[in-house]
Motif scaffolding. Structure first.
Motif, PDB file in Angstrom:
ATOM      1  N   ILE A  30     -14.572  -7.504  49.559  1.00  0.00           N
ATOM      2  CA  ILE A  30     -15.957  -7.943  49.768  1.00  0.00           C
ATOM      3  C   ILE A  30     -16.834  -6.702  49.796  1.00  0.00           C
ATOM      4  O   ILE A  30     -16.495  -5.702  50.441  1.00  0.00           O
ATOM      5  N   ASP A  31     -17.946  -6.762  49.079  1.00  0.00           N
ATOM      6  CA  ASP A  31     -18.759  -5.563  48.855  1.00  0.00           C
ATOM      7  C   ASP A  31     -19.333  -4.964  50.128  1.00  0.00           C
ATOM      8  O   ASP A  31     -19.466  -3.743  50.228  1.00  0.00           O
ATOM      9  N   THR A  56     -14.855   2.279  53.222  1.00  0.00           N
ATOM     10  CA  THR A  56     -14.009   1.094  53.073  1.00  0.00           C
ATOM     11  C   THR A  56     -13.311   0.808  54.389  1.00  0.00           C
ATOM     12  O   THR A  56     -12.862   1.721  55.078  1.00  0.00           O
ATOM     13  N   LEU A  57     -13.228  -0.479  54.712  1.00  0.00           N
ATOM     14  CA  LEU A  57     -12.563  -0.917  55.949  1.00  0.00           C
ATOM     15  C   LEU A  57     -11.537  -1.990  55.580  1.00  0.00           C
ATOM     16  O   LEU A  57     -11.906  -3.053  55.077  1.00  0.00           O
ATOM     17  N   ALA A  58     -10.265  -1.677  55.801  1.00  0.00           N
ATOM     18  CA  ALA A  58      -9.186  -2.625  55.506  1.00  0.00           C
ATOM     19  C   ALA A  58      -8.733  -3.281  56.805  1.00  0.00           C
ATOM     20  O   ALA A  58      -8.584  -2.613  57.833  1.00  0.00           O
ATOM     21  N   ILE A  59      -8.532  -4.590  56.744  1.00  0.00           N
ATOM     22  CA  ILE A  59      -8.140  -5.351  57.938  1.00  0.00           C
ATOM     23  C   ILE A  59      -6.929  -6.214  57.597  1.00  0.00           C
ATOM     24  O   ILE A  59      -6.934  -6.954  56.604  1.00  0.00           O
ATOM     25  N   PRO A 106      -5.346 -13.627  53.828  1.00  0.00           N
ATOM     26  CA  PRO A 106      -6.276 -12.710  54.494  1.00  0.00           C
ATOM     27  C   PRO A 106      -6.937 -13.357  55.698  1.00  0.00           C
ATOM     28  O   PRO A 106      -7.081 -14.584  55.758  1.00  0.00           O
ATOM     29  N   ILE A 107      -7.333 -12.534  56.680  1.00  0.00           N
ATOM     30  CA  ILE A 107      -8.243 -13.003  57.732  1.00  0.00           C
ATOM     31  C   ILE A 107      -9.581 -12.308  57.524  1.00  0.00           C
ATOM     32  O   ILE A 107      -9.648 -11.248  56.901  1.00  0.00           O
ATOM     33  N   ILE A 151     -11.669  -4.817  52.791  1.00  0.00           N
ATOM     34  CA  ILE A 151     -10.426  -5.254  52.146  1.00  0.00           C
ATOM     35  C   ILE A 151      -9.675  -6.097  53.172  1.00  0.00           C
ATOM     36  O   ILE A 151      -9.296  -5.596  54.240  1.00  0.00           O
ATOM     37  N   LEU A 152      -9.498  -7.368  52.871  1.00  0.00           N
ATOM     38  CA  LEU A 152      -8.909  -8.310  53.821  1.00  0.00           C
ATOM     39  C   LEU A 152      -7.574  -8.791  53.278  1.00  0.00           C
ATOM     40  O   LEU A 152      -7.489  -9.257  52.137  1.00  0.00           O
ATOM     41  N   SER A 153      -6.533  -8.716  54.119  1.00  0.00           N
ATOM     42  CA  SER A 153      -5.218  -9.144  53.624  1.00  0.00           C
ATOM     43  C   SER A 153      -4.293  -9.514  54.772  1.00  0.00           C
ATOM     44  O   SER A 153      -4.531  -9.156  55.930  1.00  0.00           O
ATOM     45  N   GLY A 154      -3.231 -10.234  54.412  1.00  0.00           N
ATOM     46  CA  GLY A 154      -2.099 -10.406  55.301  1.00  0.00           C
ATOM     47  C   GLY A 154      -1.014  -9.425  54.889  1.00  0.00           C
ATOM     48  O   GLY A 154      -1.253  -8.507  54.090  1.00  0.00           O
TER      49      GLY A 154
END
Ligand code: THU
Length: 130
Positions: free
Chosen positions: A113-114, A62-65, A77-78, A102-105
Motif C-alpha cells: 500500500i502506497d 517502508t514499514l513491513a508488518i 496479511p493483517i 508491506i502487509l503479510s502473514g
C-alpha cells in the motif's frame, strides 16, 4: 523473525513490524501486552516511538508488518488497527514523506500500500488545532 520478540501472552497474536528509514537504518517493533489489557501497545506504535527516538526527523520509507500465532494460521496479511493508522499517518505528516506499507502473514498474499493516508480517509490532523 522479529515476531519472536513480541510479548503477547494474552492474545497469542505476535505482531512484528520492521521499518526501513531514509538513512538506511532498520528499526523494529513488536506488540507488548499487559495484564491490564488496554495498556498493551501495538507493534507499529512501538516501532514509531523507537524510530523517532533513535533517528529524530528521519522519514520512514517502508514499514513491513507481519504476525505469527499459536491460535490462528498466519496465512493472510493483517492491516494496522485504526489507532496505528492514525499514528503512522501523523509520522508521514511530521516527516513530509509517505510510508509504504508491506502487509503479510508468514505465508500467502502480500499487500503493498502506497501510504498510510490512503488507509485513513478524512483523517483528523494537526490542521484542526491551528
Ligand atoms: N496488534 C498489533 O500489534 N498490530 C496490529 O496491526 C494489529 C494488532 C496487536 C495488539 C494485540 O497485542 C494483539 O495484536 C491482538 O490484537
Amino acid at each position: 523473525m522479529v515476531t519472536k520478540q513480541a510479548y503477547a501472552p494474552y492474545s497469542k497474536f505476535n505482531v512484528g513490524a520492521a521499518a526501513l528509514l531514509q538513512n538506511g537504518e532498520i528499526v523494529t517493533g513488536t506488540n507488548q501486552e499487559n495484564a491490564s489489557y488496554p495498556v498493551g501497545i501495538c507493534a507499529e506504535r512501538v516501532l514509531l516511538g523507537t524510530a523517532a527516538t533513535l533517528f529524530p526527523g528521519v522519514p520512514v520509507k517502508t514499514l513491513a508488518i507481519s504476525y505469527d500465532s499459536t491460535n490462528v494460521k498466519s496465512d493472510h496479511p493483517i492491516s494496522p488497527c485504526g489507532m496505528c493508522r492514525q499514528a503512522i499517518h501523523e509520522y508521514e505528516l511530521r516527516t513530509s514523506s509517505p510510508i509504504r506499507l508491506i502487509l503479510s502473514g508468514q505465508e500467502g498474499d502480500v499487500y503493498i500500500i502506497d501510504d498510510a493516508r490512503s488507509l485513513l480517509p478524512f483523517a483528523f490532523t494537526s490542521d484542526e488545532l491551528k
